[in-house]
Motif scaffolding. Structure first.
Motif, PDB file in Angstrom:
ATOM      1  N   TYR A  37       4.652  10.333  -0.304  1.00 22.21           N
ATOM      2  CA  TYR A  37       4.437   9.415  -1.443  1.00 22.21           C
ATOM      3  C   TYR A  37       3.092   8.707  -1.326  1.00 22.21           C
ATOM      4  O   TYR A  37       2.310   8.666  -2.292  1.00 22.21           O
ATOM      5  CB  TYR A  37       5.582   8.402  -1.488  1.00 22.21           C
TER       6      TYR A  37
ATOM      7  N   VAL B  25      -5.190   6.664 -10.784  1.00 23.46           N
ATOM      8  CA  VAL B  25      -4.066   6.001 -11.440  1.00 23.46           C
ATOM      9  C   VAL B  25      -3.935   6.449 -12.892  1.00 23.46           C
ATOM     10  O   VAL B  25      -2.822   6.550 -13.420  1.00 23.46           O
ATOM     11  CB  VAL B  25      -4.212   4.461 -11.355  1.00 23.46           C
TER      12      VAL B  25
ATOM     13  N   GLN C  80      -1.933   9.616 -12.934  1.00 26.91           N
ATOM     14  CA  GLN C  80      -0.522   9.302 -12.687  1.00 26.91           C
ATOM     15  C   GLN C  80       0.140   8.751 -13.947  1.00 26.91           C
ATOM     16  O   GLN C  80       1.270   9.126 -14.295  1.00 26.91           O
ATOM     17  CB  GLN C  80      -0.412   8.284 -11.554  1.00 26.91           C
TER      18      GLN C  80
ATOM     19  N   ILE D 279       0.041   9.320  -4.022  1.00 25.23           N
ATOM     20  CA  ILE D 279      -0.326   8.195  -4.894  1.00 25.23           C
ATOM     21  C   ILE D 279      -1.714   7.667  -4.570  1.00 25.23           C
ATOM     22  O   ILE D 279      -2.515   7.390  -5.478  1.00 25.23           O
ATOM     23  CB  ILE D 279       0.717   7.067  -4.787  1.00 25.23           C
ATOM     24  N   ARG D 280      -2.025   7.550  -3.288  1.00 26.70           N
ATOM     25  CA  ARG D 280      -3.336   7.020  -2.907  1.00 26.70           C
ATOM     26  C   ARG D 280      -4.448   8.059  -3.084  1.00 26.70           C
ATOM     27  O   ARG D 280      -5.626   7.705  -3.119  1.00 26.70           O
ATOM     28  CB  ARG D 280      -3.294   6.535  -1.455  1.00 26.70           C
TER      29      ARG D 280
ATOM     30  N   THR E  88      -4.654  10.314  -5.711  1.00 26.51           N
ATOM     31  CA  THR E  88      -4.882  10.730  -7.100  1.00 26.51           C
ATOM     32  C   THR E  88      -5.207   9.505  -7.959  1.00 26.51           C
ATOM     33  O   THR E  88      -4.725   8.406  -7.686  1.00 26.51           O
ATOM     34  CB  THR E  88      -3.643  11.435  -7.678  1.00 26.51           C
TER      35      THR E  88
ATOM     36  N   ILE F  68       4.476   1.941  -9.384  1.00 30.64           N
ATOM     37  CA  ILE F  68       4.512   3.000  -8.365  1.00 30.64           C
ATOM     38  C   ILE F  68       3.167   3.101  -7.652  1.00 30.64           C
ATOM     39  O   ILE F  68       3.099   3.247  -6.432  1.00 30.64           O
ATOM     40  CB  ILE F  68       4.897   4.346  -9.011  1.00 30.64           C
ATOM     41  N   ASN F  69       2.089   3.009  -8.433  1.00 30.97           N
ATOM     42  CA  ASN F  69       0.753   3.073  -7.842  1.00 30.97           C
ATOM     43  C   ASN F  69       0.501   1.885  -6.916  1.00 30.97           C
ATOM     44  O   ASN F  69       0.016   2.044  -5.791  1.00 30.97           O
ATOM     45  CB  ASN F  69      -0.300   3.122  -8.948  1.00 30.97           C
TER      46      ASN F  69
ATOM     47  N   ALA G  82       2.167   1.846  -3.312  1.00 34.44           N
ATOM     48  CA  ALA G  82       1.544   2.591  -2.218  1.00 34.44           C
ATOM     49  C   ALA G  82       0.549   1.719  -1.449  1.00 34.44           C
ATOM     50  O   ALA G  82       0.456   1.798  -0.224  1.00 34.44           O
ATOM     51  CB  ALA G  82       0.843   3.837  -2.758  1.00 34.44           C
TER      52      ALA G  82
END
Length: 229
Positions: free
Chosen positions: A69, A78, A81, A73-74, A76, A107-108, A111
């Motif tokens: 996760y 935002v 996403q 997330i880190r 790609t 969610i972003n 992370a």
């Protein structure tokens, strides 16, 4: 001066176009606040899983999931996403764009908050864990009553800065046609064919909010430093 007055009236007064800015500001603040709440909750849980694995070797599967996760997330953007969540995950569902933005940014943010919490927990001396054990606490109780209060105090200013960063990141919400502050200014631009006044106004509002929150963070840091003495 007369020309600026005409531009102001054209961009904000005629047809009550100022409402695009006000309504957009409300959406921006709603998305930011609720996304931060999700991010803090999600980040806290992930930090607990990762630090528990680091210190005890347990929760291997959950730790592996958390690492995937964090990497995805880190690694790609935002905005990508946000578009994946809206156009792919919820593409066939009638769902509020505000809710999609809150979920995506939450969610972003989670992370990054996870690593903030994790660094705070890992910064606490191992002697604190031993002190908790000597008091008869198990691992969970030691984390809850001894480690987390100290870690939270250490990372609170950094969490506030994450809030400020998230506030600015929400400006990409227009990619899913959400009428946030930035989109509100862009709508005015498209109606008046004048980019200067509405976009400068949006930039100044963001700048004012960031300056206010930055000042609050500095006051918080000062109070925390004074409480340590």
């Amino acid at each position: 001066m007369q020309e600026l007055k005409k531009e102001f009236i054209l961009n904000f007064i005629e047809d009550n176009r100022w409402k695009y800015i006000v309504d957009g500001l409300k959406i921006t603040l709603i998305v930011t606040i609720f996304a931060v709440l999700i991010g803090v909750l999600l980040g806290f849980l992930i930090a607990i899983v990762r630090t528990t694995h680091d210190k005890t070797g347990k929760l291997k599967i959950l730790n592996a999931i958390c690492r995937v996760y964090l990497t995805v997330i880190r690694g790609t953007p935002v905005v990508v996403q946000l578009m994946i969540i809206y156009f792919i995950i919820f593409g066939s569902v009638d769902i509020s764009k505000v809710l999609v933005a809150i979920i995506a940014f939450g969610i972003n943010s989670g992370a990054y908050v996870a690593e903030i919490f994790r660094s705070g927990i890992m910064s606490i001396d191992n002697g604190q864990f031993e002190a908790g054990r000597s008091l008869g606490f198990n691992y969970a109780q030691t984390m809850m009553y001894i480690i987390m209060p100290q870690a939270f105090k250490n990372v609170l200013p950094t969490l506030c800065n994450e809030f400020i960063s998230l506030l600015k990141e929400t400006s990409v919400s227009g990619y899913i046609a959400l009428q946030d502050l930035t989109k509100g200014g862009d709508i005015i631009r498209s109606r008046t064919y004048d980019a200067f006044m509405p976009l400068i106004a949006v930039a100044l509002i963001y700048l004012a909010m960031v300056m206010i929150f930055t000042k609050l963070v500095s006051l918080l840091e000062r109070r925390l430093r004074n409480s340590d003495h």
